[in-house]
Each structure stands twice: as C-alpha cells, then as structure tokens.
Design a protein around this motif. Structure first.
Motif, PDB file in Angstrom:
ATOM      1  N   TYR A 119       0.840  -1.201   0.000  1.00  0.00           N
ATOM      2  CA  TYR A 119       0.000   0.000   0.000  1.00  0.00           C
ATOM      3  C   TYR A 119       0.874   1.249   0.000  1.00  0.00           C
ATOM      4  O   TYR A 119       0.622   2.206  -0.733  1.00  0.00           O
ATOM      5  CB  TYR A 119      -0.911  -0.016   1.239  1.00  0.00           C
ATOM      6  CG  TYR A 119      -1.706   1.250   1.415  1.00  0.00           C
ATOM      7  CD1 TYR A 119      -2.815   1.515   0.620  1.00  0.00           C
ATOM      8  CD2 TYR A 119      -1.319   2.215   2.349  1.00  0.00           C
ATOM      9  CE1 TYR A 119      -3.539   2.688   0.765  1.00  0.00           C
ATOM     10  CE2 TYR A 119      -2.029   3.389   2.494  1.00  0.00           C
ATOM     11  CZ  TYR A 119      -3.136   3.620   1.706  1.00  0.00           C
ATOM     12  OH  TYR A 119      -3.844   4.793   1.846  1.00  0.00           O
ATOM     13  N   LEU A 150       2.177   2.443  -3.213  1.00  0.00           N
ATOM     14  CA  LEU A 150       1.222   3.226  -4.000  1.00  0.00           C
ATOM     15  C   LEU A 150       1.201   4.689  -3.567  1.00  0.00           C
ATOM     16  O   LEU A 150       0.865   5.572  -4.349  1.00  0.00           O
ATOM     17  CB  LEU A 150      -0.196   2.660  -3.808  1.00  0.00           C
ATOM     18  CG  LEU A 150      -0.509   1.334  -4.478  1.00  0.00           C
ATOM     19  CD1 LEU A 150      -1.805   0.773  -3.921  1.00  0.00           C
ATOM     20  CD2 LEU A 150      -0.625   1.523  -5.971  1.00  0.00           C
ATOM     21  N   LYS A 151       1.520   4.935  -2.299  1.00  0.00           N
ATOM     22  CA  LYS A 151       1.314   6.272  -1.754  1.00  0.00           C
ATOM     23  C   LYS A 151       2.588   7.100  -1.641  1.00  0.00           C
ATOM     24  O   LYS A 151       2.523   8.240  -1.222  1.00  0.00           O
ATOM     25  CB  LYS A 151       0.679   6.172  -0.354  1.00  0.00           C
ATOM     26  CG  LYS A 151      -0.627   5.400  -0.285  1.00  0.00           C
ATOM     27  CD  LYS A 151      -1.704   5.972  -1.152  1.00  0.00           C
ATOM     28  CE  LYS A 151      -2.399   7.158  -0.513  1.00  0.00           C
ATOM     29  NZ  LYS A 151      -3.528   7.631  -1.356  1.00  0.00           N
ATOM     30  N   GLY A 201       0.204  -1.306  -8.061  1.00  0.00           N
ATOM     31  CA  GLY A 201      -1.249  -1.508  -8.104  1.00  0.00           C
ATOM     32  C   GLY A 201      -1.600  -2.978  -8.224  1.00  0.00           C
ATOM     33  O   GLY A 201      -2.446  -3.497  -7.499  1.00  0.00           O
ATOM     34  N   THR A 247     -16.013   3.699  -1.663  1.00  0.00           N
ATOM     35  CA  THR A 247     -15.365   3.979  -2.942  1.00  0.00           C
ATOM     36  C   THR A 247     -15.123   5.474  -3.116  1.00  0.00           C
ATOM     37  O   THR A 247     -14.039   5.896  -3.555  1.00  0.00           O
ATOM     38  CB  THR A 247     -16.259   3.477  -4.105  1.00  0.00           C
ATOM     39  OG1 THR A 247     -16.827   2.238  -3.715  1.00  0.00           O
ATOM     40  CG2 THR A 247     -15.464   3.296  -5.364  1.00  0.00           C
ATOM     41  N   TYR A 295     -12.177   6.639  -0.969  1.00  0.00           N
ATOM     42  CA  TYR A 295     -10.889   6.162  -1.509  1.00  0.00           C
ATOM     43  C   TYR A 295     -10.542   6.912  -2.793  1.00  0.00           C
ATOM     44  O   TYR A 295      -9.383   7.182  -3.065  1.00  0.00           O
ATOM     45  CB  TYR A 295     -10.924   4.642  -1.732  1.00  0.00           C
ATOM     46  CG  TYR A 295     -10.548   3.890  -0.487  1.00  0.00           C
ATOM     47  CD1 TYR A 295     -11.456   3.711   0.547  1.00  0.00           C
ATOM     48  CD2 TYR A 295      -9.255   3.386  -0.311  1.00  0.00           C
ATOM     49  CE1 TYR A 295     -11.113   3.057   1.715  1.00  0.00           C
ATOM     50  CE2 TYR A 295      -8.899   2.727   0.859  1.00  0.00           C
ATOM     51  CZ  TYR A 295      -9.837   2.572   1.856  1.00  0.00           C
ATOM     52  OH  TYR A 295      -9.477   1.928   3.020  1.00  0.00           O
ATOM     53  N   TRP A 296     -11.565   7.259  -3.559  1.00  0.00           N
ATOM     54  CA  TRP A 296     -11.321   7.989  -4.803  1.00  0.00           C
ATOM     55  C   TRP A 296     -10.844   9.402  -4.500  1.00  0.00           C
ATOM     56  O   TRP A 296      -9.872   9.887  -5.088  1.00  0.00           O
ATOM     57  CB  TRP A 296     -12.602   8.002  -5.641  1.00  0.00           C
ATOM     58  CG  TRP A 296     -12.475   8.815  -6.898  1.00  0.00           C
ATOM     59  CD1 TRP A 296     -13.048  10.016  -7.157  1.00  0.00           C
ATOM     60  CD2 TRP A 296     -11.720   8.467  -8.069  1.00  0.00           C
ATOM     61  NE1 TRP A 296     -12.703  10.456  -8.412  1.00  0.00           N
ATOM     62  CE2 TRP A 296     -11.883   9.522  -8.989  1.00  0.00           C
ATOM     63  CE3 TRP A 296     -10.910   7.370  -8.414  1.00  0.00           C
ATOM     64  CZ2 TRP A 296     -11.271   9.521 -10.251  1.00  0.00           C
ATOM     65  CZ3 TRP A 296     -10.312   7.367  -9.668  1.00  0.00           C
ATOM     66  CH2 TRP A 296     -10.490   8.429 -10.573  1.00  0.00           C
ATOM     67  N   ARG A 300      -7.178   9.433  -3.482  1.00  0.00           N
ATOM     68  CA  ARG A 300      -6.244   8.642  -4.299  1.00  0.00           C
ATOM     69  C   ARG A 300      -4.960   9.431  -4.515  1.00  0.00           C
ATOM     70  O   ARG A 300      -4.893  10.629  -4.221  1.00  0.00           O
ATOM     71  CB  ARG A 300      -6.910   8.310  -5.641  1.00  0.00           C
ATOM     72  CG  ARG A 300      -7.059   9.532  -6.527  1.00  0.00           C
ATOM     73  CD  ARG A 300      -7.988   9.282  -7.689  1.00  0.00           C
ATOM     74  NE  ARG A 300      -8.096  10.457  -8.549  1.00  0.00           N
ATOM     75  CZ  ARG A 300      -8.884  11.492  -8.313  1.00  0.00           C
ATOM     76  NH1 ARG A 300      -9.625  11.522  -7.220  1.00  0.00           N
ATOM     77  NH2 ARG A 300      -8.934  12.514  -9.152  1.00  0.00           N
ATOM     78  N   GLY A 301      -3.942   8.754  -5.047  1.00  0.00           N
ATOM     79  CA  GLY A 301      -2.709   9.448  -5.418  1.00  0.00           C
ATOM     80  C   GLY A 301      -1.691   9.446  -4.298  1.00  0.00           C
ATOM     81  O   GLY A 301      -1.923   8.957  -3.209  1.00  0.00           O
ATOM     82  N   LYS A 302      -0.527  10.019  -4.626  1.00  0.00           N
ATOM     83  CA  LYS A 302       0.579  10.030  -3.671  1.00  0.00           C
ATOM     84  C   LYS A 302       0.265  10.920  -2.469  1.00  0.00           C
ATOM     85  O   LYS A 302      -0.401  11.939  -2.601  1.00  0.00           O
ATOM     86  CB  LYS A 302       1.843  10.554  -4.355  1.00  0.00           C
ATOM     87  CG  LYS A 302       2.269   9.759  -5.578  1.00  0.00           C
ATOM     88  CD  LYS A 302       2.808   8.389  -5.188  1.00  0.00           C
ATOM     89  CE  LYS A 302       3.221   7.612  -6.451  1.00  0.00           C
ATOM     90  NZ  LYS A 302       3.544   6.212  -6.144  1.00  0.00           N
ATOM     91  N   THR A 303       0.771  10.510  -1.327  1.00  0.00           N
ATOM     92  CA  THR A 303       0.528  11.275  -0.109  1.00  0.00           C
ATOM     93  C   THR A 303       1.404  12.521  -0.082  1.00  0.00           C
ATOM     94  O   THR A 303       2.612  12.437  -0.256  1.00  0.00           O
ATOM     95  CB  THR A 303       0.855  10.416   1.122  1.00  0.00           C
ATOM     96  OG1 THR A 303       0.061   9.252   1.063  1.00  0.00           O
ATOM     97  CG2 THR A 303       0.570  11.183   2.398  1.00  0.00           C
TER      98      THR A 303
END
Lengths: 485, 357
Positions: B197, B200-201, B273, B340, B343-344, B347-350
C-alpha cells in the motif's frame, strides 16, 4: 467485591467516560452544519474560518468518542454474556443497524470533512459535514432505541424456559418505536445540542474576553446562542413529556426520582431538593411544593402518584442516587434556560460583549450541560434497577458466567489507567487548539505551537518557504489584521 | 435449547447467508484495516523528522498521512462485524467475548491506544512526544494484528466449550503454539500488505526504501505461509473436511497460490497496483480458507465437538435473520458507495498539506 458490583462499576465507568464525547460530537456537528451553510450563502470567509476551526476541535473529540465507543459494543459480550444470549435477537439488531447505517456514514465522510477542505468543492464539503452530522445523529438514534427497549421492552416474545429462555423479535417496528424511544431520543439529542452549544459559547466568550479572533468568536457565538436558546426551551417540554411517560411506563423509577415512598391521599408534592432516607421512608431536609407532581404528571392536583410502596420490595430501585442526579439534571436545565435567555436579551440589545461578568459565566458554564447529561444518564439507569431489561431480566442474572472478579478488576484498572491518560491528553490538545484559535487552523494540525514561532519568523524573513503555503499566508494576514483591531 | 420450529430450509438458508455475510465483513476488515495496521507495524522502520538526512517532515509523517483519512473508516468493518455477530449469532458472540475476556480487553485497550497515538502524535513538536506516540502507534498496530491472528488460530484449532455453551478453558489455553504461529503469520501478512500500500502512496527516496520492505516482508510472509499450512495440516485434523464435501473449493486454493505468486512478479515490474490487488486477493482467499475450516461452526469445540456453536444452534430467530438481511441489502450499496468515494477522493501520492496529521 463481587463480579456483579465490579461489572456494573466497569460499565458505569466506561459508558460515562464515553458519554462525554458523542453528545459533544452531535452538538458541534449541528453547529458546523449551520456555520458552513452560512458560509455557502454569504461567502463570508469568517464563516469558513470558523467552520474549519470547529472541525479541528470536532476531529479530536470524535476520535476519542469512537475509540471509547468500541469498548461499549464489545462489553455486552465480555461482561454481560447471559444478557447477550437473552436479548441478542432483539438488541443485537439495533446495534448492528448502528454499524451499517450510522458508523460507515460518519467515518467515511469524516475523512472528507477533516482532510478534504482543499480536495473537494465547498458544496461537496458541506455535504460531507451534513453526512457526518447525520451519521452521529443516526448513531444516537439506534443506541437510544436499543437502550429504550431495555426500559420499555416491546415487539418481542419469550421463547424457552428457565435459564434457556430468551427474547425473540416479533415486530421490528414495535421494537423501534417502543413506548419510550421517541421521548428519550428527543431528550438525548437536545442534551447533545446543549452540550455542543455551551462548549462553543464558552470558547467564544473566552475569545471575546481576551479580545482575540473576534470575527470568528462573534459568528460562532451567535449560532451557538440560537441553538442553546431553542434547545433549552424545547428541553422543558421534552423533560415534561418524559416525566409523564415515566409515570405510565416505569412508576418505580419516577417514585425513586421524587423520593416518593408512600402513596398518599390526594395530590402528590414535588421536592425541590432534599435527602431521601429509605429507613424512615421520608425525604429529610427537603423543600416540597404540595400537589405539584400530580399536576405535572396527571394535570390533576388531587390524583395521587403511586409511591414505592406499590412496588414489590425486591423490585424497588435505590432512591438516593436517582433522586439526587435527577434533581441535579433539572436544576441545571433551569439554569441553562435562564442563562440562554439572559444572553439573548443582551445580544438583542447588542450589549452582550460589554457584559464581562456574563461572558465569564458563559466560559465556566461549559461544564453545566456535561454534568446534566451525565446525571440524567445515571438517574435513568440506576432508576431502572434491579432490572437490566424492565420486568424481564435482572441485572444480577445477566452476568457472564465464566468471568471472575479478579479479571473484571484487572480490566477496570486497565481502563482507568488508559482513560485517565486519554482524558489528560484530550484536555491538553483541546487547550492548545483553543489557545491557538481559528487563525492557527490554516497552519496545520501538524504543527501546533508552530504558528506563533512561524509568525515571528515570517515577519522577519518574508521569503522563507513557510509563506509558500497559501493558508499560512492567509493565517498570517489574519493575525496582523487582528493585531490592528 | 434449540427451538423445534426452526429446522426448515428457509432458516438454514438464512443462517448460511449470515455466515457468508460475516465472512465478507471479515474480508473487508482484513483487507482494509490490514494495510493500515501493516503500515503501523512498519512505522518505526521509517525515519522520523529528527533523523539526519530526512526531509522537512520525516518519513513517519508521510506514513501516518498515507492512512490518515482512511484508517478510521477501515476499523468500522470490525465494529460492524461485531454488531452483526451479536445480532445474527448471539450465543457465539456471548461465548467468544466472555471466554476470551482478557485478550479482548487487551485488544480494546490497544485499539484505543492506536487511535489516540495517530490523533495526538502531531500535536506537539517535541522530539520525546513524537517518539513516544510513534512507538505506541507501532506497538499497538502490531499487537492488534497479533491478537486478531491468535484468535483466528484458536478458532481453527478449536477451544474447549462445555455443555452449556460456555468457554471451559483458561487464558493459557489460548496461548498455544499453533495459535501464536497464526498470530505471527497475521503480523507478517499485514506488514507485506501495508508495504505494498505504501508503494502506492509514496515517491522518491522513501519509495525506494518501501521496495526493500516489500521484499523483506514478502519473504517472511512466504515462510510463515508455508509453516502455518503445514502446521494446520498436521495439528488440525478436521481442517480439510469441507474440501471433501465441496472439491470445487480447491479452485480457490489454486487462485490463492497464483495471487501469492503474482506479488513478487508485480513488485519486480514496479507495478504496485497489481501487487496490491494480488495481496488483497491473497488475504481474501485466506479468509475464505478460514471460513472453509470453520463451516458450519462459529466456535469449534475441542475436544468435545458435540458442544460446538454452529450457525444452526447459535443463531437468532428467523425473523431477526430475515430482518437483518433486509438491513444488509439496504446498507451494503450505501457502504460501498461511500467507501469507494472516499478512496477515490484520497487517491494518489501522499503529500503533506495543512490538513495533514
């Protein structure tokens, strides 16, 4: 100490501690919804600043509320396993509905509420605020329904015999709209609005006294005063309705509330205060208004209200605790009505800010609704004893059979230790947020105590990277503006 | 104790429905809270803002904010699992919670400690303050996963239950080697899931370090997976009985192995992903295998299997099960919609901004 006493103590401690937070979340939620709606209508940045500030305060409170609420959900199984087996069919469905309908809603949208200011459009953000408020309200709805069912069970039948008996649901809507749930819900929500409103009034009055964050304080105060006045007056009606319903549904509890030992001839009086003595069956040191209880309950000054003597001895609740907590709750309710009306009087004449004495009273009155809510809870739950489910199951029969006293004692010590720490940190964080005030909001969660330093540094070296954060620039501009005022 | 009028086919369908629904709630919890608990386990391996060579905020702040808006909602799956178990199978709820009294109290205190650590870490800038909450957050996250894993291990292995349906063991009964092994397995699984996870972030130097964590935790996961599989086959005789009844379930085992095999491939290709989908699928199939080992029992009694609490003898009435099914059908689309959506939105990098922890 036996398992029964310890388990009751544990439940009382954990639920009273938990009950500090949800009413504040609900009350602050309503306040935030109104502030943000006004921001959308007027586009006045002071409203946005105020909404952002209260959101931060809300988030801290919400986190503690959720964490302590988790304990409650599992305690039914850990300490009251026999109760859980007995009523799981009915009570469990209300609890599960809370998870499905309320909890997912509020914790989902909480993320957008707290972290989404710059990620979503103002309208979407407002929608999230509204959903979090609805979520916390729905939570109260299901919990109050579950609790009310224990006071006035309906919509079920008993299956099986002896230790294998259990309640099964027959009519869901009769369970939901059991005789006390709607009265109780109104009462609990109004209590929550009051706790939130007086919390906001306290902090806003503090800012006015200190001459800080004046715009935000004035706007918040106005909204909170509106909520406080309407809620405290509505509480009068709600409380009255509650008492009337009580006479019908739980006469033993009403008798305990009023220290009413012997059913007399003619109208029954109402004690303003006193000390009921179960030995002498009299209220000592008391002041009584004759016939008033009969008037309030039956609208008939001469119809006697049944006393504890009408209740079998082994089904009588204790009297001293319910009597005192009930009277504390009512006195505080009256106090809040008076304080709200007095503040409104000065506010309408635009002279509230000059009444420093009144602002000081508002600052300290933050504790009043908290005490009233706690006292009300103690009164209603102790007043139901010895029953855990009125008329069906006694508290002493509801315990977990496998749990030993030393385990319960160990868990009480564990929770006491953790909760004291939790409370200290909660107060500390709230205090630092209030000290920093709304201007610090843009400075970020991450760095409280940072902005004072940052403000100075920015003033000296305007080109530091801090000013590249737009909100800090805004916040600094606000600081300078307020200094000028 | 069971009611004779409750033997019909409709009731048993409802009981199976609720077993499956609890399985779905548990799967949701394991996948979602799994990654944020895993991030907690890894937390101390990241550099604090006081370390030399770290950027302004420190890696630990990025880690916290990667789960910041989501962990609270993830935990709701557990709360709802608890509520649904209470409503659908009150006898199992009562026996499990009163029987596992001290572990549950410890779990509750740890969950509180974790929530508080996340919320309060950022409130003061001092080094000691942050170090303290960093440690609390990481220790609590690991302990939560460990306790949950030990509970699952005991459920598979079976616990002593008396004729009244009450737990008949002690605290030490629960601390057996098999259950502890499953607990350790849960910790490494969530660490692996959490590291994926984080891939992804995160970006930059931290992303490189995260890749190292992914490989290490995947290796540990693989060792633990094989060890727990062997231990289960050796020490839990009834674990495969449902596979004899429904051989088609072997397909899930095959998919599980494929999902696991896909994790290193996806990491190798740098496709976080895919790796995340694979580790989610792995967790989902592990929960499915757990369900296969249990069905139709909720609490398997050992050594007196006749005292087991099953979906048939521990359930609520038909009315409640049907009612709750309606509630679930109304609630599930709502829950999926807001999960959803949230989470949408996040989304994307922190990135650290002014609403971050």
């Amino acid at each position: 100490m036996d398992v029964l006493f310890l388990s009751r103590l544990q439940f009382a401690l954990t639920v009273m501690f938990h009950y500090l937070f949800p009413p504040l979340s609900i009350g602050l939620g309503l306040h935030m919804v109104i502030l943000e709606a006004r921001y959308l209508l007027t586009r006045d940045p002071a409203y946005e600043q105020a909404a952002r500030f209260w959101t931060k305060v809300f988030a801290v409170n919400f986190a503690v509320g959720v964490a302590t609420g988790l304990v409650m959900e599992f305690e039914f199984g850990t300490n009251w396993a026999t109760y859980s087996r007995y009523v799981g069919d009915v009570f469990g469905s209300a609890l599960a509905s809370e998870g499905i309908f309320a909890f997912f809603l509020e914790s989902g949208f909480l993320a957008v509420l707290v972290f989404g200011w710059d990620r979503v459009k103002p309208r979407v953000h407002f929608f999230s605020t509204l959903m979090v408020f609805f979520g916390s309200t729905f939570s109260a709805v299901w919990i109050v329904i579950a609790n009310s069912w224990m006071h006035t069970p309906a919509g079920f039948h008993i299956v099986g015999e002896g230790i294998h008996a259990r309640a099964e649901i027959t009519d869901f809507w009769a369970m939901v709209f059991n005789p006390s749930s709607m009265h109780r819900l109104g009462h609990v929500l109004l209590g929550s609005f009051l706790q939130g409103a007086f919390f906001v009034l306290s902090i806003s009055a503090y800012y006015l006294l200190k001459q800080r964050h004046l715009e935000v304080a004035r706007k918040s105060l106005k909204v909170a005063l509106g909520i406080a006045t309407v809620s405290s007056l509505a509480m009068l009606l709600s409380g009255h309705e509650q008492a009337r319903a009580l006479a019908h549904n739980q006469p033993a509890k009403l008798a305990a509330f009023e220290g009413h030992f012997e059913t007399g001839e003619g109208g029954t009086g109402l004690y303003l205060f006193g000390s009921p003595n179960p030995q002498t069956k009299r209220v000592e040191y008391g002041v009584e208004i004759p016939k008033l209880l009969s008037v309030l309950v039956y609208s008939d000054p001469n119809k006697p209200v049944p006393g504890l003597d009408k209740i079998p001895a082994d089904e009588q609740p204790p009297v001293q605790i319910p009597f005192q907590t009930y009277h504390i709750m009512i006195s505080i309710g009256m106090y809040l009505i008076g304080l709200s009306l007095l503040s409104v009087f000065f506010a309408l004449r635009k002279r509230l800010e000059q009444q420093r004495w009144l602002l000081k009273i508002l600052v300290v009155s933050v504790v009043a609704p908290i005490i009233a809510n706690q006292a009300g809870w103690v009164a209603t739950e102790v007043g139901r004893q010895p029953w855990i489910v009125q008329g069906l199951l006694k508290t002493s029969q509801a315990l977990s059979k496998t749990v030993q006293a030393d385990q319960v004692l160990a868990s009480i010590l564990l929770f006491t230790f953790v909760y004291i720490g939790l409370f200290a940190v909660w107060v500390f964080v709230l205090h630092s947020k209030i000290q920093h005030g709304p201007a610090a909001v843009g400075g970020g969660h991450g760095d409280d105590g940072f902005l004072e330093v940052a403000g100075e540094r920015v003033a000296r070296e305007p080109e530091t990277s801090l000013t590249s954060v737009p909100s800090i620039r805004v916040a600094c501009a606000d600081l300078t503006k307020e200094d000028a005022e | 104790m069971r009611r004779s009028h409750q033997g019909g086919r409709r009731v048993s369908e409802l009981q199976v429905f609720w077993f499956a629904a609890l399985g779905l709630l548990l799967t949701g919890y394991a996948i979602l809270d799994g990654f944020d608990l895993g991030v907690g386990t890894l937390h101390l391996f990241a550099k604090s803002e006081f370390s030399e060579g770290s950027d302004d905020h420190g890696e630990r702040r990025i880690l916290l904010n990667a789960i910041g808006p989501l962990w609270d909602g993830n935990e709701v799956w557990l709360v709802t699992f608890g509520g649904a178990l209470f409503a659908a199978f009150p006898r199992a709820y009562a026996t499990a919670l009163s029987g596992f009294y001290m572990p549950f109290m410890l779990l509750l205190v740890t969950l509180i400690g974790r929530a508080v650590a996340i919320e309060f870490r950022s409130k003061r800038p001092e080094r000691w303050w942050r170090a303290y909450w960093d440690f609390s957050f990481s220790a609590a996250s690991t302990l939560v996963t460990l306790i949950a894993g030990v509970a699952v291990g005991n459920a598979i292995k079976g616990i002593p239950i008396d004729a009244e349906g009450e737990y008949a063991g002690t605290l030490l009964t629960l601390l057996n080697p098999y259950a502890l092994a499953v607990g350790a397995f849960a910790v490494v699984t969530s660490a692996m899931h959490g590291s994926i996870y984080l891939a992804l972030k995160t970006e930059g130097a931290l992303r490189k370090r995260v890749t190292g964590w992914m490989w290490t935790s995947f290796g540990l996961f693989l060792v633990a997976y094989i060890a727990v599989t062997i231990l289960t086959l050796v020490s839990v005789p009834g674990a495969l009985k449902n596979f004899e009844r429904w051989p088609v379930a072997w397909v899930l085992v095959a998919l599980n192995v494929l999902a696991i095999a896909n994790i290193p491939r996806a990491i190798q290709q740098g496709r976080a992903g895919y790796a995340f989908i694979s580790s989610s699928a792995t967790i989902a199939s592990l929960v499915f295998l757990f369900g296969m080992a249990m069905f139709p029992n909720l609490l398997h009694s050992s050594p007196m299997p006749e005292n087991s609490l099953s979906i048939y003898n521990a359930s609520s009435s038909e009315t409640t099960l049907r009612l709750m099914r309606t509630v679930a059908f109304i609630g599930a689309p709502l829950i999926l919609t807001y999960t959803t959506t949230v989470y949408w939105i996040f989304r994307g990098k922190t990135r650290i901004d002014d609403t971050s922890y």
